[in-house]
Design a protein around this motif. Sequence first.
Motif, PDB file in Angstrom:
ATOM      1  N   GLU A  41      -0.888  36.900  41.272  1.00 20.42           N
ATOM      2  CA  GLU A  41      -0.016  37.575  42.349  1.00 20.42           C
ATOM      3  C   GLU A  41       1.946  37.638  41.400  1.00 20.42           C
ATOM      4  N   ALA A  42       1.810  36.617  40.224  1.00 21.74           N
ATOM      5  CA  ALA A  42       2.986  36.918  40.142  1.00 21.74           C
ATOM      6  C   ALA A  42       3.283  37.671  38.345  1.00 21.74           C
ATOM      7  N   ILE A  43       1.973  38.093  38.240  1.00 22.04           N
ATOM      8  CA  ILE A  43       1.772  39.138  37.194  1.00 22.04           C
ATOM      9  C   ILE A  43       2.701  40.087  37.400  1.00 22.04           C
ATOM     10  N   PRO A  44       2.228  40.924  38.330  1.00 16.79           N
ATOM     11  CA  PRO A  44       2.961  42.657  38.322  1.00 16.79           C
ATOM     12  C   PRO A  44       4.929  42.376  38.733  1.00 16.79           C
ATOM     13  N   TYR A  45       5.154  41.800  39.106  1.00 16.26           N
ATOM     14  CA  TYR A  45       6.470  41.369  39.336  1.00 16.26           C
ATOM     15  C   TYR A  45       6.971  41.029  38.465  1.00 16.26           C
ATOM     16  N   LEU A  46       6.581  39.904  37.275  1.00 14.26           N
ATOM     17  CA  LEU A  46       6.923  39.620  36.386  1.00 14.26           C
ATOM     18  C   LEU A  46       7.142  41.085  35.185  1.00 14.26           C
ATOM     19  N   GLN A  47       5.626  41.138  35.252  1.00 10.84           N
ATOM     20  CA  GLN A  47       6.243  43.182  34.155  1.00 10.84           C
ATOM     21  C   GLN A  47       6.738  43.946  34.125  1.00 10.84           C
ATOM     22  N   LYS A  48       7.709  43.885  35.487  1.00 15.91           N
ATOM     23  CA  LYS A  48       8.563  44.908  36.173  1.00 15.91           C
ATOM     24  C   LYS A  48       9.638  44.122  35.818  1.00 15.91           C
ATOM     25  N   ALA A  49      10.257  43.084  36.072  1.00 12.38           N
ATOM     26  CA  ALA A  49      11.017  41.927  35.188  1.00 12.38           C
ATOM     27  C   ALA A  49      11.277  42.054  33.855  1.00 12.38           C
ATOM     28  N   VAL A  50      10.309  41.625  32.610  1.00 10.38           N
ATOM     29  CA  VAL A  50      10.528  42.434  31.637  1.00 10.38           C
ATOM     30  C   VAL A  50      10.601  43.552  31.324  1.00 10.38           C
ATOM     31  N   SER A  51      10.406  44.659  31.899  1.00 12.08           N
ATOM     32  CA  SER A  51      10.349  45.758  31.496  1.00 12.08           C
ATOM     33  C   SER A  51      11.534  46.397  31.877  1.00 12.08           C
ATOM     34  N   GLU A  52      12.000  45.823  33.285  1.00 15.15           N
ATOM     35  CA  GLU A  52      13.799  46.065  33.547  1.00 15.15           C
ATOM     36  C   GLU A  52      14.366  44.956  32.698  1.00 15.15           C
ATOM     37  N   GLY A  53      13.875  44.397  32.432  1.00 18.05           N
ATOM     38  CA  GLY A  53      15.055  43.259  31.141  1.00 18.05           C
ATOM     39  C   GLY A  53      16.234  43.034  32.317  1.00 18.05           C
TER      40      GLY A  53
END
Length: 261
Positions: A41-53
Amino acid sequence: MFRYRKFFAGLLLAAFCSLSLFAGENFSTGESLFSQNRPSEAIPYLQKAVSEGGEPKAYLYLALAYYQTGQYEESLAITDRAMSVSGTNKKVLAFNAGNTAYAMGNWSLAEQWYSMAISADSSYASPVLNRGNARLQQKKYTESISDYKTYLALCPDDAQAEQILSLVDAIGSQMKKDAEDAVLREQEAERLKEEEERMAVQRAQMQAQQEAEREKAAQEAAERRRRLLEDVAASLQDSQSENLSAGTESTVDYGYESDFE
């Protein structure tokens, strides 16, 4: 005009703060889910956080979330990206990547990642121990013993110290046995080589003897043929002499007087 510029600048600042807040929310949610042992469940949020920097820790959590869900290739890929991002904890990322490669059974790659973590901080004990394990899997016994001893020097009070020392002794015994086996293999190889050379000599002698016997048989056959021809020739000579004698008896004697005289 100045008033309008201030207005637009204010809008841009507000938008940036809004994006930063949103990015921070993605990371906070992902981090919270990860800490609750809910990596999927954490992966999608962390992916967005990485893409947003804006949050270097997002790379570390995302790599760990991928690892915990068995997505090893993705974990290594995000770690590769993170190694060139400013502010990321590169020694921890490298250590975790080493664990990922180890879980994949890629001991050589694991060793490389652990070495990178150690290069970043030579007092970082965990990758030293794990690199020893990766080297042991590759039968790099001397190098693995060195890592285990280095780890014990860094962590002399470790709860696993006695077990590690026993492992070092076992590796030493294995190295001794391997050396003895290598000597035995070398001796066996030399024995087989000498045996092959002896057999080669015997084969050559056998072939020479067979060739000599064939040559002798050929000579004897030639001699028999020669004698047979001589016998046939002698037989034909006797017969021809008898025929000539018979012919002489029937020839006309021109010494008598002719009836026509």
